[in-house]
Design an enzyme around this catalytic site. Structure first.
Site, PDB file in Angstrom:
ATOM      1  N   GLY A 129     -11.049   2.798   8.805  1.00  0.00           N
ATOM      2  CA  GLY A 129     -11.497   1.433   8.564  1.00  0.00           C
ATOM      3  C   GLY A 129     -10.585   0.564   7.721  1.00  0.00           C
ATOM      4  O   GLY A 129      -9.380   0.457   7.956  1.00  0.00           O
ATOM      5  N   GLY A 159      -9.946   6.007   0.356  1.00  0.00           N
ATOM      6  CA  GLY A 159     -10.623   5.802   1.645  1.00  0.00           C
ATOM      7  C   GLY A 159      -9.657   5.315   2.712  1.00  0.00           C
ATOM      8  O   GLY A 159      -9.987   4.454   3.525  1.00  0.00           O
ATOM      9  N   ARG A 161     -11.005  13.695   3.942  1.00  0.00           N
ATOM     10  CA  ARG A 161     -10.591  14.365   5.180  1.00  0.00           C
ATOM     11  C   ARG A 161      -9.068  14.296   5.356  1.00  0.00           C
ATOM     12  O   ARG A 161      -8.549  13.312   5.886  1.00  0.00           O
ATOM     13  CB  ARG A 161     -11.291  13.729   6.378  1.00  0.00           C
ATOM     14  CG  ARG A 161     -12.803  13.947   6.416  1.00  0.00           C
ATOM     15  CD  ARG A 161     -13.450  13.104   7.473  1.00  0.00           C
ATOM     16  NE  ARG A 161     -13.298  11.667   7.224  1.00  0.00           N
ATOM     17  CZ  ARG A 161     -13.677  10.710   8.060  1.00  0.00           C
ATOM     18  NH1 ARG A 161     -14.237  11.032   9.209  1.00  0.00           N
ATOM     19  NH2 ARG A 161     -13.509   9.440   7.752  1.00  0.00           N
ATOM     20  N   GLU A 185     -16.114   2.573  10.795  1.00  0.00           N
ATOM     21  CA  GLU A 185     -17.041   3.714  10.898  1.00  0.00           C
ATOM     22  C   GLU A 185     -18.202   3.595   9.911  1.00  0.00           C
ATOM     23  O   GLU A 185     -19.011   4.510   9.772  1.00  0.00           O
ATOM     24  CB  GLU A 185     -16.267   5.021  10.673  1.00  0.00           C
ATOM     25  CG  GLU A 185     -15.299   5.309  11.798  1.00  0.00           C
ATOM     26  CD  GLU A 185     -14.456   6.557  11.566  1.00  0.00           C
ATOM     27  OE1 GLU A 185     -14.838   7.400  10.735  1.00  0.00           O
ATOM     28  OE2 GLU A 185     -13.405   6.670  12.220  1.00  0.00           O
ATOM     29  N   TYR A 239     -27.679   0.207  -1.561  1.00  0.00           N
ATOM     30  CA  TYR A 239     -26.280  -0.133  -1.250  1.00  0.00           C
ATOM     31  C   TYR A 239     -25.912  -1.463  -1.911  1.00  0.00           C
ATOM     32  O   TYR A 239     -24.851  -1.586  -2.537  1.00  0.00           O
ATOM     33  CB  TYR A 239     -26.069  -0.199   0.270  1.00  0.00           C
ATOM     34  CG  TYR A 239     -24.673  -0.662   0.637  1.00  0.00           C
ATOM     35  CD1 TYR A 239     -23.562   0.134   0.376  1.00  0.00           C
ATOM     36  CD2 TYR A 239     -24.462  -1.914   1.231  1.00  0.00           C
ATOM     37  CE1 TYR A 239     -22.275  -0.296   0.696  1.00  0.00           C
ATOM     38  CE2 TYR A 239     -23.181  -2.351   1.558  1.00  0.00           C
ATOM     39  CZ  TYR A 239     -22.095  -1.535   1.283  1.00  0.00           C
ATOM     40  OH  TYR A 239     -20.828  -1.970   1.590  1.00  0.00           O
ATOM     41  N   ASN A 244     -11.225   1.249  -2.459  1.00  0.00           N
ATOM     42  CA  ASN A 244     -11.872   0.937  -1.182  1.00  0.00           C
ATOM     43  C   ASN A 244     -12.936   1.948  -0.771  1.00  0.00           C
ATOM     44  O   ASN A 244     -13.907   1.592  -0.107  1.00  0.00           O
ATOM     45  CB  ASN A 244     -10.777   0.845  -0.100  1.00  0.00           C
ATOM     46  CG  ASN A 244     -11.346   0.914   1.294  1.00  0.00           C
ATOM     47  OD1 ASN A 244     -11.921  -0.044   1.789  1.00  0.00           O
ATOM     48  ND2 ASN A 244     -11.191   2.073   1.948  1.00  0.00           N
ATOM     49  N   LEU A 296     -19.852  -8.395   7.625  1.00  0.00           N
ATOM     50  CA  LEU A 296     -19.801  -7.376   8.680  1.00  0.00           C
ATOM     51  C   LEU A 296     -18.372  -7.112   9.178  1.00  0.00           C
ATOM     52  O   LEU A 296     -17.699  -8.024   9.651  1.00  0.00           O
ATOM     53  CB  LEU A 296     -20.645  -7.897   9.844  1.00  0.00           C
ATOM     54  CG  LEU A 296     -21.202  -6.912  10.846  1.00  0.00           C
ATOM     55  CD1 LEU A 296     -22.215  -5.997  10.174  1.00  0.00           C
ATOM     56  CD2 LEU A 296     -21.868  -7.676  11.994  1.00  0.00           C
ATOM     57  N   ASP A 334     -11.798  13.610  -3.382  1.00  0.00           N
ATOM     58  CA  ASP A 334     -13.162  13.076  -3.389  1.00  0.00           C
ATOM     59  C   ASP A 334     -13.291  12.244  -4.667  1.00  0.00           C
ATOM     60  O   ASP A 334     -13.247  12.792  -5.774  1.00  0.00           O
ATOM     61  CB  ASP A 334     -14.152  14.257  -3.383  1.00  0.00           C
ATOM     62  CG  ASP A 334     -15.594  13.791  -3.310  1.00  0.00           C
ATOM     63  OD1 ASP A 334     -15.878  12.624  -3.653  1.00  0.00           O
ATOM     64  OD2 ASP A 334     -16.447  14.613  -2.905  1.00  0.00           O
ATOM     65  N   PRO A 345     -16.055  -8.628   1.930  1.00  0.00           N
ATOM     66  CA  PRO A 345     -16.319  -9.020   3.309  1.00  0.00           C
ATOM     67  C   PRO A 345     -17.779  -8.857   3.710  1.00  0.00           C
ATOM     68  O   PRO A 345     -18.531  -8.081   3.109  1.00  0.00           O
ATOM     69  CB  PRO A 345     -15.456  -8.039   4.117  1.00  0.00           C
ATOM     70  CG  PRO A 345     -15.067  -6.940   3.186  1.00  0.00           C
ATOM     71  CD  PRO A 345     -15.556  -7.251   1.823  1.00  0.00           C
TER      72      PRO A 345
HETATM   73  P1  NDP Z   1     -15.296   3.616   6.854  1.00  0.00           P
HETATM   74  O1  NDP Z   1     -16.457   4.535   6.918  1.00  0.00           O
HETATM   75  O2  NDP Z   1     -14.559   3.331   8.110  1.00  0.00           O
HETATM   76  O3  NDP Z   1     -14.274   4.106   5.743  1.00  0.00           O
HETATM   77  C1  NDP Z   1     -14.716   4.603   4.515  1.00  0.00           C
HETATM   78  C2  NDP Z   1     -13.587   5.353   3.848  1.00  0.00           C
HETATM   79  O4  NDP Z   1     -14.041   5.822   2.581  1.00  0.00           O
HETATM   80  C3  NDP Z   1     -13.135   6.564   4.643  1.00  0.00           C
HETATM   81  O5  NDP Z   1     -11.735   6.626   4.626  1.00  0.00           O
HETATM   82  C4  NDP Z   1     -13.728   7.731   3.883  1.00  0.00           C
HETATM   83  O6  NDP Z   1     -12.875   8.854   4.014  1.00  0.00           O
HETATM   84  C5  NDP Z   1     -13.688   7.193   2.449  1.00  0.00           C
HETATM   85  N1  NDP Z   1     -14.609   7.884   1.554  1.00  0.00           N
HETATM   86  C6  NDP Z   1     -15.948   7.986   1.654  1.00  0.00           C
HETATM   87  N2  NDP Z   1     -16.426   8.736   0.649  1.00  0.00           N
HETATM   88  C7  NDP Z   1     -15.362   9.133  -0.097  1.00  0.00           C
HETATM   89  C8  NDP Z   1     -15.208   9.929  -1.249  1.00  0.00           C
HETATM   90  N3  NDP Z   1     -16.259  10.467  -1.871  1.00  0.00           N
HETATM   91  N4  NDP Z   1     -13.961  10.121  -1.741  1.00  0.00           N
HETATM   92  C9  NDP Z   1     -12.892   9.580  -1.119  1.00  0.00           C
HETATM   93  N5  NDP Z   1     -12.971   8.815  -0.023  1.00  0.00           N
HETATM   94  C10 NDP Z   1     -14.198   8.591   0.482  1.00  0.00           C
HETATM   95  O7  NDP Z   1     -15.893   2.257   6.255  1.00  0.00           O
HETATM   96  P2  NDP Z   1     -15.187   0.871   5.817  1.00  0.00           P
HETATM   97  O8  NDP Z   1     -13.750   0.892   6.051  1.00  0.00           O
HETATM   98  O9  NDP Z   1     -15.985  -0.197   6.428  1.00  0.00           O
HETATM   99  O10 NDP Z   1     -15.515   0.889   4.262  1.00  0.00           O
HETATM  100  C11 NDP Z   1     -14.534   0.708   3.276  1.00  0.00           C
HETATM  101  C12 NDP Z   1     -15.132  -0.110   2.136  1.00  0.00           C
HETATM  102  O11 NDP Z   1     -15.475  -1.396   2.622  1.00  0.00           O
HETATM  103  C13 NDP Z   1     -16.403   0.478   1.533  1.00  0.00           C
HETATM  104  O12 NDP Z   1     -16.341   0.321   0.125  1.00  0.00           O
HETATM  105  C14 NDP Z   1     -17.506  -0.416   2.113  1.00  0.00           C
HETATM  106  O13 NDP Z   1     -18.612  -0.464   1.274  1.00  0.00           O
HETATM  107  C15 NDP Z   1     -16.775  -1.738   2.179  1.00  0.00           C
HETATM  108  N6  NDP Z   1     -17.326  -2.730   3.067  1.00  0.00           N
HETATM  109  C16 NDP Z   1     -17.510  -2.462   4.399  1.00  0.00           C
HETATM  110  C17 NDP Z   1     -18.022  -3.443   5.233  1.00  0.00           C
HETATM  111  C18 NDP Z   1     -18.307  -3.178   6.669  1.00  0.00           C
HETATM  112  O14 NDP Z   1     -19.108  -3.938   7.268  1.00  0.00           O
HETATM  113  N7  NDP Z   1     -17.689  -2.194   7.294  1.00  0.00           N
HETATM  114  C19 NDP Z   1     -18.325  -4.789   4.724  1.00  0.00           C
HETATM  115  C20 NDP Z   1     -18.101  -4.946   3.317  1.00  0.00           C
HETATM  116  C21 NDP Z   1     -17.593  -3.967   2.533  1.00  0.00           C
HETATM  117  P3  NDP Z   1     -13.362  10.379   4.028  1.00  0.00           P
HETATM  118  O15 NDP Z   1     -14.683  10.428   4.745  1.00  0.00           O
HETATM  119  O16 NDP Z   1     -12.253  11.071   4.761  1.00  0.00           O
HETATM  120  O17 NDP Z   1     -13.450  10.780   2.599  1.00  0.00           O
HETATM  121  C1  8X3 Z   2     -21.145  -3.745   4.291  1.00  0.00           C
HETATM  122  C2  8X3 Z   2     -21.682  -4.780   5.200  1.00  0.00           C
HETATM  123  O1  8X3 Z   2     -23.732  -5.874   6.182  1.00  0.00           O
HETATM  124  O2  8X3 Z   2     -24.076  -3.723   5.135  1.00  0.00           O
HETATM  125  O3  8X3 Z   2     -20.965  -4.153   2.993  1.00  0.00           O
HETATM  126  O4  8X3 Z   2     -23.652  -5.674   3.792  1.00  0.00           O
HETATM  127  S1  8X3 Z   2     -23.373  -4.987   5.050  1.00  0.00           S
END
Ligand code: NDP
Ligand code: 8X3
Length: 260
Positions: A17, A13, A39, A193, A157, A91, A189, A64, A187
């Protein structure tokens, strides 16, 4: 301190983010990076910037994580130069929608379960055996406050992130007696994306999640991930729970305004 120079770090990922921020954090410490996401077109500018700013050696892979065969084939295909992964940052993950548990569509259910739980386990299954063989390595899982608390509309989730927490705890026990480390950075919030994905591209709805508050930035999270990785090799940080000052519990968010 564990010297991260020339260590091989595999980040899933990495196209957006937190994963993208982790890439920059580890690049700043001199690591070599394997960056994966579906992507490829979003990975390319990340690689370019890493090379321009840090001359980082990068391998960008379109992957993926839900595709177990592809995950194992990718890891098998890493040659001598890239095969000995030192740090895996699990991640890749997502939330899809805000439905009740009983109304969640099969697409959303599969999307979350397959990515957040099974995808993380596919990556772990493909990379950890090599770490065990070398008797060194570190798996850093990106969990969430959603792995500790449930909030309305987040049941599925949150269930996936509770699973990540269980996997994090169990994996350390599975690796008991080895020098392989296991950490979770959880983390609250974070402005990424994440909400755009959750609301299927509805930017207005996504923006509201971060309106009038000061959420964590992806760089804040990456700093903690890097800190876990940089502890001396005999130290294992089990988990880090982190939230913005404006967040005190899952849905308890101070929205009195954005500070500069
Ligand atoms: P983003 O949507 O910005 O990033 C998510 C990343 O995951 C992208 O790079 C996406 O890339 C990748 N991804 C999604 N599905 C797949 C797949 N099937 N295979 C490979 N890559 C994949 O979100 P965040 O950076 O916020 O999320 C990252 C992690 O942090 C997640 O696990 C999320 O649950 C966790 N998190 C986020 C929080 C928040 O508030 N934002 C808080 C706590 C935890 P692509 O689409 O190109 O595959
Ligand atoms: C992502 C943040 O607020 O949806 O883990 O739990 S929240």
């Amino acid at each position: 301190m564990y010297n991260l120079a020339n260590r091989i770090v595999f980040i899933t990922g990495a196209s957006s983010g937190i994963g993208r921020s982790c890439a920059f954090a580890f690049a700043g410490a001199g690591a070599r990076l394997i960056l994966a996401a579906r992507r490829a077109e979003r990975l390319q500018p990340v690689v370019q910037e890493l090379q321009d700013r840090f001359s980082t050696e990068c391998l960008a892979i379109s992957l993926d994580v839900t595709n177990r065969e592809a995950v194992f084939a990718t890891v098998r295909s890493l040659n001598n130069e890239w095969g000995d992964v030192d740090i895996l940052v699990n991640n890749a993950g997502k939330a899809l929608g805000l439905s009740t548990s009983y109304e969640t569509s099969i697409e959303h259910l599969d999307g979350m379960m397959e990515t957040n739980v099974k995808g993380l386990l596919h990556m772990t299954g493909a990379i950890v055996p090599g770490m065990v063989e070398r008797d060194r390595g570190h798996v850093i899982n990106i969990g969430s406050t959603a792995g500790r608390w449930v909030y309305p509309g987040g049941t599925v989730y949150c269930a996936t992130k509770h699973a990540v927490r269980a996997i994090n705890e169990g994996l350390k026990m599975d690796l008991h007696g080895t020098q392989v480390r296991v950490s979770s950075v959880d983390p609250g919030l974070v402005e990424t994306e994440f909400s755009l994905v959750r609301f299927d591209g509805d930017a207005e709805r996504a923006d509201k999640v971060y309106a009038d508050t000061n959420p964590l930035t992806p760089d804040d999270v990456a700093e903690s991930v890097l800190w876990c990785a940089a502890r001396p090799p005999h130290v294992n940080i089990s988990e880090i729970l982190m939230m913005a000052v404006d967040q005190s519990h899952a849905t308890m968010i101070n929205r009195s305004g954005r500070k500069a």
